[in-house]
Design a protein around this motif. Structure first.
Motif, mmCIF file in Angstrom:
data_model
loop_
_atom_site.group_PDB
_atom_site.id
_atom_site.type_symbol
_atom_site.label_atom_id
_atom_site.label_comp_id
_atom_site.label_asym_id
_atom_site.label_seq_id
_atom_site.Cartn_x
_atom_site.Cartn_y
_atom_site.Cartn_z
ATOM 1 N N ILE A 194 0.845 -1.191 0.000
ATOM 2 C CA ILE A 194 0.000 0.000 0.000
ATOM 3 C C ILE A 194 0.881 1.242 0.000
ATOM 4 N N ILE A 195 0.601 2.175 -0.915
ATOM 5 C CA ILE A 195 1.307 3.450 -0.915
ATOM 6 C C ILE A 195 0.923 4.182 0.365
ATOM 7 N N PRO A 196 1.878 4.616 1.165
ATOM 8 C CA PRO A 196 1.547 5.215 2.464
ATOM 9 C C PRO A 196 0.685 6.464 2.342
ATOM 10 N N TYR A 197 -0.051 6.729 3.397
ATOM 11 C CA TYR A 197 -0.862 7.940 3.486
ATOM 12 C C TYR A 197 -0.594 8.595 4.834
ATOM 13 N N ALA B 251 -3.770 4.559 -11.075
ATOM 14 C CA ALA B 251 -5.065 5.226 -11.020
ATOM 15 C C ALA B 251 -4.966 6.654 -10.496
ATOM 16 N N THR B 252 -5.890 7.473 -10.934
ATOM 17 C CA THR B 252 -6.140 8.784 -10.342
ATOM 18 C C THR B 252 -7.627 8.840 -10.043
ATOM 19 N N ILE B 253 -8.016 9.723 -9.141
ATOM 20 C CA ILE B 253 -9.430 9.812 -8.798
ATOM 21 C C ILE B 253 -10.244 10.317 -9.992
ATOM 22 N N GLU B 254 -9.602 11.127 -10.846
ATOM 23 C CA GLU B 254 -10.311 11.615 -12.039
ATOM 24 C C GLU B 254 -10.642 10.473 -12.996
ATOM 25 N N LYS B 255 -9.735 9.483 -13.089
ATOM 26 C CA LYS B 255 -9.994 8.336 -13.968
ATOM 27 C C LYS B 255 -11.147 7.484 -13.446
ATOM 28 N N ILE B 256 -11.302 7.448 -12.137
ATOM 29 C CA ILE B 256 -12.387 6.655 -11.556
ATOM 30 C C ILE B 256 -13.743 7.322 -11.798
ATOM 31 N N ASN C 185 -2.806 1.154 -7.530
ATOM 32 C CA ASN C 185 -3.990 0.392 -7.953
ATOM 33 C C ASN C 185 -5.053 0.378 -6.858
ATOM 34 N N ARG C 186 -5.123 1.496 -6.084
ATOM 35 C CA ARG C 186 -6.065 1.538 -4.973
ATOM 36 C C ARG C 186 -6.832 2.854 -4.897
ATOM 37 N N LEU C 187 -8.047 2.740 -4.389
ATOM 38 C CA LEU C 187 -8.879 3.887 -4.050
ATOM 39 C C LEU C 187 -8.789 4.089 -2.538
ATOM 40 N N TYR C 188 -8.613 5.339 -2.107
ATOM 41 C CA TYR C 188 -8.524 5.678 -0.695
ATOM 42 C C TYR C 188 -9.757 6.501 -0.306
ATOM 43 N N LEU C 189 -10.447 6.068 0.745
ATOM 44 C CA LEU C 189 -11.582 6.815 1.295
ATOM 45 C C LEU C 189 -11.275 7.113 2.754
ATOM 46 N N PHE C 190 -11.230 8.383 3.099
ATOM 47 C CA PHE C 190 -10.897 8.819 4.452
ATOM 48 C C PHE C 190 -12.151 9.444 5.053
ATOM 49 N N SER C 191 -12.647 8.861 6.124
ATOM 50 C CA SER C 191 -13.910 9.294 6.724
ATOM 51 C C SER C 191 -13.688 9.807 8.137
#
Length: 267
Positions: A121-124, A176-181, A236-242
């Motif tokens: 996982i790419i760190p956040y 991936a970028t969020i725009e591509k999604i 290759n991941r989507l990140y959702l921070f809530s």
């Protein structure tokens, strides 16, 4: 091999010391005790992949039934499970800065907890006021193995990070970028329900787009429930921070909760 499951408050259950029997089968000793458990933390190690989740949940449910307690899926309510080394419990918080805020950065060597076939996982990172602590992730979380991290402060609120494979949503998006999604509207309509557990129609109060170091972040405020959601993508991941809180916490700590949400970065 050892395994432990804890339930609290009130009645608690201890599933301890799996012992090897003949033909490779394992037996577990179940002990019940009353009274609160010293910590409400919840922990899980998912080294064996998604297939193990159902088996562990079934085992925990059966053991809980034997003790007359219920299995709750929401982290923070007393469910903990540990297996082997707790690789997910690697410290990642900095010391408080001059304003009393600390920076969390996902350790490079932290276990992904998502089974075979996952790339690192790419760190956040994100910032929280001093007093927020990591809450170990439960195997019974509604978000399943895709919830990578939880933090909470009993007086201010709680947060979690979902890290999901992009291939769940689109093909050929290894970079991936969020725009591509998708557009902000498409992203919140598609993934908002994964965060709040219900349709988001009519709940989005505000949305914005921010860019940091060349990466785009979609930011949303929803009500009800009170929640900030930051979405982005990398690798290759989507990140959702809530970031969420109850009504009183939201009213008293709105500015800090929004600052937490807007501090999220994939590094």
């Amino acid at each position: 091999m050892s395994s432990t499951v804890l339930f609290s408050p009130g009645s608690s259950l201890l599933l301890a010391k799996q012992s090897r029997l003949t033909k490779g089968r394992a037996a577990a000793t179940v002990k019940c005790r009353s009274g609160p458990i010293p910590s409400a933390s919840h922990e899980v190690e998912e080294g064996e992949g998604v297939a193990m989740v159902g088996r562990r949940r079934a085992l925990a449910s059966a053991a809980a039934a034997a003790c007359g307690v219920s299995v709750l899926g929401f982290a923070g309510n007393g469910l903990a499970a540990t297996q082997g080394l707790l690789a997910g419990r690697i410290p990642g918080l900095s010391e408080p800065d001059e304003n009393g805020w600390r920076t969390y950065r996902r350790p490079d060597d932290k276990s992904g907890g998502h089974g075979v076939g996952w790339s690192p996982i790419i760190p956040y990172s994100f910032k929280v006021p001093d007093g927020w602590d990591e809450v170990p992730v439960s195997i019974a979380d509604l978000g399943g193995t895709e919830i990578d991290l939880r933090f909470a402060n009993s007086k201010q609120g709680r947060l979690f990070v979902i890290v999901a494979p992009v291939r769940r949503f689109a093909d050929d998006l290894d970079d991936a970028t969020i725009e591509k999604i998708g557009t902000p509207e498409k992203v919140i309509n598609a993934f908002g329900p994964e965060v709040i557990g219900e349709n988001v129609e009519g709940k989005v109060l505000a949305s914005a787009t921010a860019e940091h170091s060349g990466r785009t972040y979609y930011q949303f405020e929803l009500e009800p429930p009170h929640v900030f959601i930051t979405a982005t993508a990398a690798g290759n991941r989507l990140y959702l921070f809530s970031v969420t809180a109850n009504g009183l916490q939201w009213k008293k700590n709105y500015k800090d909760l929004k600052q937490i949400a807007e501090s999220f970065r994939v590094v």
